[in-house]
Structures are given as structure tokens and as C-alpha cells.
Design a protein around this motif. Structure first.
Motif, PDB file in Angstrom:
ATOM      1  N   ALA A  59       0.835  -1.208   0.000  1.00  0.00           N
ATOM      2  CA  ALA A  59       0.000   0.000   0.000  1.00  0.00           C
ATOM      3  C   ALA A  59       0.870   1.259   0.000  1.00  0.00           C
ATOM      4  O   ALA A  59       0.570   2.231  -0.698  1.00  0.00           O
ATOM      5  N   MET A  60       1.949   1.230   0.773  1.00  0.00           N
ATOM      6  CA  MET A  60       2.846   2.391   0.824  1.00  0.00           C
ATOM      7  C   MET A  60       3.532   2.608  -0.528  1.00  0.00           C
ATOM      8  O   MET A  60       3.772   3.746  -0.934  1.00  0.00           O
ATOM      9  N   CYS A 113       2.228  10.906   8.142  1.00  0.00           N
ATOM     10  CA  CYS A 113       1.832   9.632   8.768  1.00  0.00           C
ATOM     11  C   CYS A 113       1.845   9.704  10.292  1.00  0.00           C
ATOM     12  O   CYS A 113       1.128   8.952  10.951  1.00  0.00           O
ATOM     13  N   CYS A 121       1.092   4.454  -2.607  1.00  0.00           N
ATOM     14  CA  CYS A 121       1.050   5.852  -2.146  1.00  0.00           C
ATOM     15  C   CYS A 121       2.301   6.601  -2.567  1.00  0.00           C
ATOM     16  O   CYS A 121       2.230   7.771  -2.956  1.00  0.00           O
ATOM     17  N   GLU A 122       3.442   5.922  -2.495  1.00  0.00           N
ATOM     18  CA  GLU A 122       4.703   6.538  -2.907  1.00  0.00           C
ATOM     19  C   GLU A 122       4.627   6.975  -4.365  1.00  0.00           C
ATOM     20  O   GLU A 122       4.963   8.117  -4.710  1.00  0.00           O
ATOM     21  N   MET A 153       5.795  12.555   3.162  1.00  0.00           N
ATOM     22  CA  MET A 153       4.802  11.567   3.588  1.00  0.00           C
ATOM     23  C   MET A 153       4.983  11.126   5.030  1.00  0.00           C
ATOM     24  O   MET A 153       4.010  10.891   5.729  1.00  0.00           O
ATOM     25  N   LEU A 206       2.004   7.552  -6.251  1.00  0.00           N
ATOM     26  CA  LEU A 206       1.054   8.644  -6.434  1.00  0.00           C
ATOM     27  C   LEU A 206       1.608   9.969  -5.930  1.00  0.00           C
ATOM     28  O   LEU A 206       1.496  10.996  -6.597  1.00  0.00           O
ATOM     29  N   SER A 207       2.206   9.953  -4.744  1.00  0.00           N
ATOM     30  CA  SER A 207       2.690  11.213  -4.164  1.00  0.00           C
ATOM     31  C   SER A 207       3.834  11.799  -4.976  1.00  0.00           C
ATOM     32  O   SER A 207       3.874  13.005  -5.195  1.00  0.00           O
TER      33      SER A 207
END
Length: 140
Positions: free
Chosen positions: A83-84, A104, A87-88, A100, A90-91
Motif C-alpha cells: 500500500a505504501m 503519517c 502511495c509513494e 509523507m 502517487l505522491s
């Protein structure tokens, strides 16, 4: 799982390694210090290169250490790692300068409180928590 994430955020890779072994459903690690030192080395390396910009490399290193030292990683750890990674990607695509980890920390703090940790313990254990981040966080 919270303790492992907390150890990563506190730059304590050795403790994170110990917790990963402790929480493993099965483990046949013959070299606990070797595994924990490997996790600490990874954490030390991430101090100089943004962690989330090389998350895939770090995740691969953790998986390699787990295979080498025969540590069966907790399923939740693998799920969170994947999941990270998403997210990585996308960010970095949206804003390569986003921090990030700082984002968190309030969520980790909230999770610690919801799992029975006292406010004082949660504040002292959550590395880098800012008052501004806490003011913006709603705890339900």
C-alpha cells in the motif's frame, strides 16, 4: 504492527527487526543480530536518501533480509508495504517534494491512543510529532 512502524519512524531499525521477528507467526531465524543489524543498516541508509523515493528498494531489501535469515514476515507488514508503494508512486507523481512521513505521524499517534497507549507515552514515542500536526488531527 504499530510498534514496528513506530520503530521505523524513530530510526531504530534494530528494535524494528526484533519486533518483526517477535511478531512473526513462524520464525526460524538463526542469526537474530544479523537480521536486526541489516534492518538498522537500511534505516541508516534512508537518513541520507528520502525513504519514500526509494521505498521499493528498501522493501526489496527487507524481503531479502527476511529470506536470508528465514524470518516469516507478518502478513499485515507485506500488505502495508505494498500500500505504501502505491502511495509513494502517487505522491511522487503529484508532488515530488511531499513529506509523507510527517503526514503519517498523526495517524500513528491516533492508532497508538486507540490501542490503549497513554497520551504521554504516545507523544514521547512518536518521533517528530509536531504541535501543528496534532492541532489538525481529530481523534474520535
Amino acid at each position: 504492527m504499530l510498534n514496528i512502524l513506530q520503530s521505523f519512524l524513530q530510526w531504530d531499525g534494530y528494535k524494528a527487526g526484533e519486533l518483526m521477528i517477535e511478531h512473526a507467526a513462524e520464525q526460524h531465524c538463526g542469526d537474530v543480530p544479523g537480521f536486526c543489524t541489516g534492518i538498522q543498516t537500511l534505516i541508516d541508509d534512508s537518513k541520507y536518501v528520502p525513504f519514500f523515493q526509494n521505498f521499493a528498494e528498501y522493501t526489496a531489501r527487507i524481503f531479502d533480509l527476511a529470506c536470508t535469515h528465514q524470518v516469516k514476515l507478518e502478513g499485515n507488514f507485506i500488505t502495508i508495504a505494498l500500500a505504501m508503494k502505491i502511495c509513494e508512486g502517487l505522491s511522487i507523481r503529484l508532488d515530488p517534494h511531499v513529506q509523507m512521513v510527517q503526514g503519517c505521524i498523526p495517524w500513528l499517534f491516533k492508532a497508538q491512543l486507540s490501542h490503549g497507549m497513554s497520551i504521554t507515552d504516545a507523544l514521547f514515542s512518536t518521533h517528530g510529532v509536531s504541535v501543528a500536526a496534532l492541532k489538525n488531527m481529530t481523534i474520535s
